[in-house]
Design a protein around this motif. Structure first.
Motif, PDB file in Angstrom:
ATOM      1  N   LEU A 288       0.865  -1.177   0.000  1.00 23.48           N
ATOM      2  CA  LEU A 288       0.000   0.000   0.000  1.00 23.48           C
ATOM      3  C   LEU A 288       0.904   1.229   0.000  1.00 23.48           C
ATOM      4  O   LEU A 288       1.971   1.229   0.638  1.00 23.48           O
ATOM      5  CB  LEU A 288      -0.886   0.006   1.243  1.00 23.48           C
ATOM      6  CG  LEU A 288      -1.791  -1.214   1.416  1.00 23.48           C
ATOM      7  CD1 LEU A 288      -2.469  -1.177   2.784  1.00 23.48           C
ATOM      8  CD2 LEU A 288      -2.824  -1.278   0.310  1.00 23.48           C
ATOM      9  N   ARG A 289       0.477   2.265  -0.681  1.00 22.21           N
ATOM     10  CA  ARG A 289       1.275   3.496  -0.738  1.00 22.21           C
ATOM     11  C   ARG A 289       1.581   4.026   0.664  1.00 22.21           C
ATOM     12  O   ARG A 289       0.792   3.860   1.589  1.00 22.21           O
ATOM     13  CB  ARG A 289       0.529   4.574  -1.527  1.00 22.21           C
ATOM     14  CG  ARG A 289       0.346   4.269  -2.992  1.00 22.21           C
ATOM     15  CD  ARG A 289      -0.223   5.472  -3.750  1.00 22.21           C
ATOM     16  NE  ARG A 289      -1.156   6.260  -2.986  1.00 22.21           N
ATOM     17  CZ  ARG A 289      -2.492   6.110  -3.024  1.00 22.21           C
ATOM     18  NH1 ARG A 289      -3.036   5.186  -3.796  1.00 22.21           N
ATOM     19  NH2 ARG A 289      -3.262   6.885  -2.304  1.00 22.21           N
TER      20      ARG A 289
ATOM     21  N   ARG B 160       3.429  -3.911   7.687  1.00 21.60           N
ATOM     22  CA  ARG B 160       4.668  -3.257   8.109  1.00 21.60           C
ATOM     23  C   ARG B 160       5.047  -2.161   7.119  1.00 21.60           C
ATOM     24  O   ARG B 160       4.955  -2.357   5.911  1.00 21.60           O
ATOM     25  CB  ARG B 160       5.810  -4.268   8.155  1.00 21.60           C
ATOM     26  CG  ARG B 160       5.632  -5.326   9.201  1.00 21.60           C
ATOM     27  CD  ARG B 160       6.881  -6.188   9.329  1.00 21.60           C
ATOM     28  NE  ARG B 160       6.665  -7.205  10.336  1.00 21.60           N
ATOM     29  CZ  ARG B 160       6.303  -8.452  10.074  1.00 21.60           C
ATOM     30  NH1 ARG B 160       6.137  -8.837   8.834  1.00 21.60           N
ATOM     31  NH2 ARG B 160       6.134  -9.319  11.047  1.00 21.60           N
ATOM     32  N   ARG B 161       5.525  -1.062   7.662  1.00 23.76           N
ATOM     33  CA  ARG B 161       6.096  -0.023   6.806  1.00 23.76           C
ATOM     34  C   ARG B 161       7.493  -0.483   6.430  1.00 23.76           C
ATOM     35  O   ARG B 161       8.318  -0.750   7.295  1.00 23.76           O
ATOM     36  CB  ARG B 161       6.133   1.317   7.527  1.00 23.76           C
ATOM     37  CG  ARG B 161       6.519   2.460   6.623  1.00 23.76           C
ATOM     38  CD  ARG B 161       6.290   3.798   7.301  1.00 23.76           C
ATOM     39  NE  ARG B 161       6.570   4.897   6.405  1.00 23.76           N
ATOM     40  CZ  ARG B 161       7.638   5.689   6.512  1.00 23.76           C
ATOM     41  NH1 ARG B 161       8.510   5.509   7.493  1.00 23.76           N
ATOM     42  NH2 ARG B 161       7.834   6.666   5.653  1.00 23.76           N
ATOM     43  N   GLN B 162       7.736  -0.574   5.121  1.00 24.21           N
ATOM     44  CA  GLN B 162       8.972  -1.151   4.634  1.00 24.21           C
ATOM     45  C   GLN B 162       9.659  -0.232   3.642  1.00 24.21           C
ATOM     46  O   GLN B 162       8.999   0.470   2.873  1.00 24.21           O
ATOM     47  CB  GLN B 162       8.687  -2.481   3.920  1.00 24.21           C
ATOM     48  CG  GLN B 162       8.093  -3.537   4.815  1.00 24.21           C
ATOM     49  CD  GLN B 162       7.714  -4.767   4.035  1.00 24.21           C
ATOM     50  OE1 GLN B 162       6.539  -5.068   3.915  1.00 24.21           O
ATOM     51  NE2 GLN B 162       8.683  -5.479   3.482  1.00 24.21           N
ATOM     52  N   SER B 163      10.975  -0.278   3.633  1.00 24.92           N
ATOM     53  CA  SER B 163      11.745   0.440   2.632  1.00 24.92           C
ATOM     54  C   SER B 163      11.633  -0.300   1.309  1.00 24.92           C
ATOM     55  O   SER B 163      11.717  -1.520   1.258  1.00 24.92           O
ATOM     56  CB  SER B 163      13.209   0.527   3.056  1.00 24.92           C
ATOM     57  OG  SER B 163      13.977   1.095   2.010  1.00 24.92           O
ATOM     58  N   ARG B 164      11.436   0.466   0.229  1.00 21.93           N
ATOM     59  CA  ARG B 164      11.350  -0.124  -1.111  1.00 21.93           C
ATOM     60  C   ARG B 164      12.478   0.383  -1.994  1.00 21.93           C
ATOM     61  O   ARG B 164      12.421   0.269  -3.204  1.00 21.93           O
ATOM     62  CB  ARG B 164      10.007   0.241  -1.738  1.00 21.93           C
ATOM     63  CG  ARG B 164       8.851  -0.204  -0.880  1.00 21.93           C
ATOM     64  CD  ARG B 164       7.834  -1.099  -1.423  1.00 21.93           C
ATOM     65  NE  ARG B 164       8.025  -1.830  -2.628  1.00 21.93           N
ATOM     66  CZ  ARG B 164       7.217  -1.754  -3.678  1.00 21.93           C
ATOM     67  NH1 ARG B 164       6.177  -0.941  -3.665  1.00 21.93           N
ATOM     68  NH2 ARG B 164       7.415  -2.498  -4.732  1.00 21.93           N
ATOM     69  N   GLY B 165      13.496   0.961  -1.377  1.00 20.93           N
ATOM     70  CA  GLY B 165      14.628   1.462  -2.150  1.00 20.93           C
ATOM     71  C   GLY B 165      14.781   2.960  -1.996  1.00 20.93           C
ATOM     72  O   GLY B 165      14.221   3.576  -1.081  1.00 20.93           O
ATOM     73  N   ARG B 166      15.555   3.522  -2.904  1.00 23.09           N
ATOM     74  CA  ARG B 166      15.835   4.965  -2.863  1.00 23.09           C
ATOM     75  C   ARG B 166      15.667   5.562  -4.254  1.00 23.09           C
ATOM     76  O   ARG B 166      15.804   4.872  -5.247  1.00 23.09           O
ATOM     77  CB  ARG B 166      17.269   5.219  -2.406  1.00 23.09           C
ATOM     78  CG  ARG B 166      17.587   4.719  -1.012  1.00 23.09           C
ATOM     79  CD  ARG B 166      19.009   5.075  -0.599  1.00 23.09           C
ATOM     80  NE  ARG B 166      19.269   6.503  -0.582  1.00 23.09           N
ATOM     81  CZ  ARG B 166      18.943   7.338   0.393  1.00 23.09           C
ATOM     82  NH1 ARG B 166      18.315   6.883   1.454  1.00 23.09           N
ATOM     83  NH2 ARG B 166      19.225   8.612   0.332  1.00 23.09           N
ATOM     84  N   ASN B 167      15.370   6.846  -4.258  1.00 28.67           N
ATOM     85  CA  ASN B 167      15.435   7.618  -5.498  1.00 28.67           C
ATOM     86  C   ASN B 167      16.171   8.914  -5.176  1.00 28.67           C
ATOM     87  O   ASN B 167      16.699   9.063  -4.065  1.00 28.67           O
ATOM     88  CB  ASN B 167      14.043   7.856  -6.104  1.00 28.67           C
ATOM     89  CG  ASN B 167      13.140   8.676  -5.215  1.00 28.67           C
ATOM     90  OD1 ASN B 167      13.604   9.384  -4.307  1.00 28.67           O
ATOM     91  ND2 ASN B 167      11.840   8.610  -5.460  1.00 28.67           N
ATOM     92  N   ARG B 168      16.193   9.858  -6.084  1.00 28.84           N
ATOM     93  CA  ARG B 168      16.959  11.091  -5.836  1.00 28.84           C
ATOM     94  C   ARG B 168      16.396  11.922  -4.685  1.00 28.84           C
ATOM     95  O   ARG B 168      17.079  12.774  -4.147  1.00 28.84           O
ATOM     96  CB  ARG B 168      17.065  11.910  -7.112  1.00 28.84           C
ATOM     97  CG  ARG B 168      15.747  12.406  -7.606  1.00 28.84           C
ATOM     98  CD  ARG B 168      15.919  13.249  -8.843  1.00 28.84           C
ATOM     99  NE  ARG B 168      14.635  13.328  -9.507  1.00 28.84           N
ATOM    100  CZ  ARG B 168      14.481  13.327 -10.799  1.00 28.84           C
ATOM    101  NH1 ARG B 168      15.518  13.269 -11.580  1.00 28.84           N
ATOM    102  NH2 ARG B 168      13.283  13.388 -11.306  1.00 28.84           N
TER     103      ARG B 168
ATOM    104  N   GLY C 259       3.738  -2.851   3.615  1.00 24.88           N
ATOM    105  CA  GLY C 259       3.663  -4.232   3.148  1.00 24.88           C
ATOM    106  C   GLY C 259       2.518  -4.950   3.842  1.00 24.88           C
ATOM    107  O   GLY C 259       2.493  -5.050   5.072  1.00 24.88           O
ATOM    108  N   LEU C 260       1.561  -5.417   3.066  1.00 26.44           N
ATOM    109  CA  LEU C 260       0.406  -6.144   3.597  1.00 26.44           C
ATOM    110  C   LEU C 260       0.504  -7.597   3.176  1.00 26.44           C
ATOM    111  O   LEU C 260       0.720  -7.901   1.993  1.00 26.44           O
ATOM    112  CB  LEU C 260      -0.898  -5.550   3.056  1.00 26.44           C
ATOM    113  CG  LEU C 260      -2.160  -6.396   3.292  1.00 26.44           C
ATOM    114  CD1 LEU C 260      -2.465  -6.517   4.787  1.00 26.44           C
ATOM    115  CD2 LEU C 260      -3.338  -5.804   2.541  1.00 26.44           C
TER     116      LEU C 260
ATOM    117  N   ALA D 274       0.434   0.386  -4.077  1.00 28.76           N
ATOM    118  CA  ALA D 274       1.616   1.140  -4.493  1.00 28.76           C
ATOM    119  C   ALA D 274       2.034   0.809  -5.918  1.00 28.76           C
ATOM    120  O   ALA D 274       2.677   1.624  -6.577  1.00 28.76           O
ATOM    121  CB  ALA D 274       2.771   0.863  -3.533  1.00 28.76           C
ATOM    122  N   ASP D 275       1.679  -0.373  -6.382  1.00 29.10           N
ATOM    123  CA  ASP D 275       2.101  -0.832  -7.704  1.00 29.10           C
ATOM    124  C   ASP D 275       0.955  -1.560  -8.385  1.00 29.10           C
ATOM    125  O   ASP D 275       0.091  -2.124  -7.728  1.00 29.10           O
ATOM    126  CB  ASP D 275       3.262  -1.837  -7.582  1.00 29.10           C
ATOM    127  CG  ASP D 275       4.416  -1.295  -6.794  1.00 29.10           C
ATOM    128  OD1 ASP D 275       4.989  -0.280  -7.227  1.00 29.10           O
ATOM    129  OD2 ASP D 275       4.745  -1.879  -5.743  1.00 29.10           O
TER     130      ASP D 275
END
Length: 140
Positions: A13-14, A65-73, A81-82, A109-110
């Motif tokens: 989820l976003r 859980r709130r999860q990191s999905r990477g990085r951008n600028r 994450g559900l 989110a996707d």
């Protein structure tokens, strides 16, 4: 005799999912005892709460859980994450699975896989997908 279904919700989820939606989701998952007012999925009990003595191999399980999905600028990217794997009798499945999936789809989110359901004797699950915030069934 009732049929039983394995139901799985598995998607992100976003990060900007409204707090009221997350509060209701936590309640339905059994992660909070606080019943929010004005439920979207309005039943007299949490509909996604796992049963301790389930017949599913490995048991029923839920997580949010709130999860990191990477990085951008701009920095770190997060999403919620559900995951929920449940075993429902046919009446509950028929009333609830689609309602929950439709409620959460706009916050996905996707685009892509959202989960599946499977009658316990079926060899293959029926997946469902999320596309542009809408729920759709995967077409073979």
């Amino acid at each position: 005799m009732s049929l039983h279904f394995e139901v799985v919700y598995s998607f992100f989820l976003r990060d900007d999912t409204p707090p009221e939606t997350l509060d209701e989701l936590r309640y339905h998952l059994g992660l909070s005892e606080i019943r929010p007012p004005n439920l979207v999925v309005d039943y007299d009990h949490p509909v996604l709460e796992p049963v301790a003595e389930s017949y599913l191999p490995g048991g029923e399980h839920v997580a949010l859980r709130r999860q990191s999905r990477g990085r951008n600028r701009d920095g770190e990217i997060y999403a919620w994450g559900l995951y929920a794997r449940l075993y429902w009798v046919d009446d509950q499945w028929a009333e609830v699975w689609w309602q929950v999936a439709q409620w959460l789809a706009p916050y996905a989110a996707d685009d892509g896989y959202g989960g599946f359901y499977r009658e316990e004797q079926d060899e293959r699950p029926t997946p469902f997908m999320v596309s542009n915030g809408e729920l759709r069934m995967d077409e073979d």
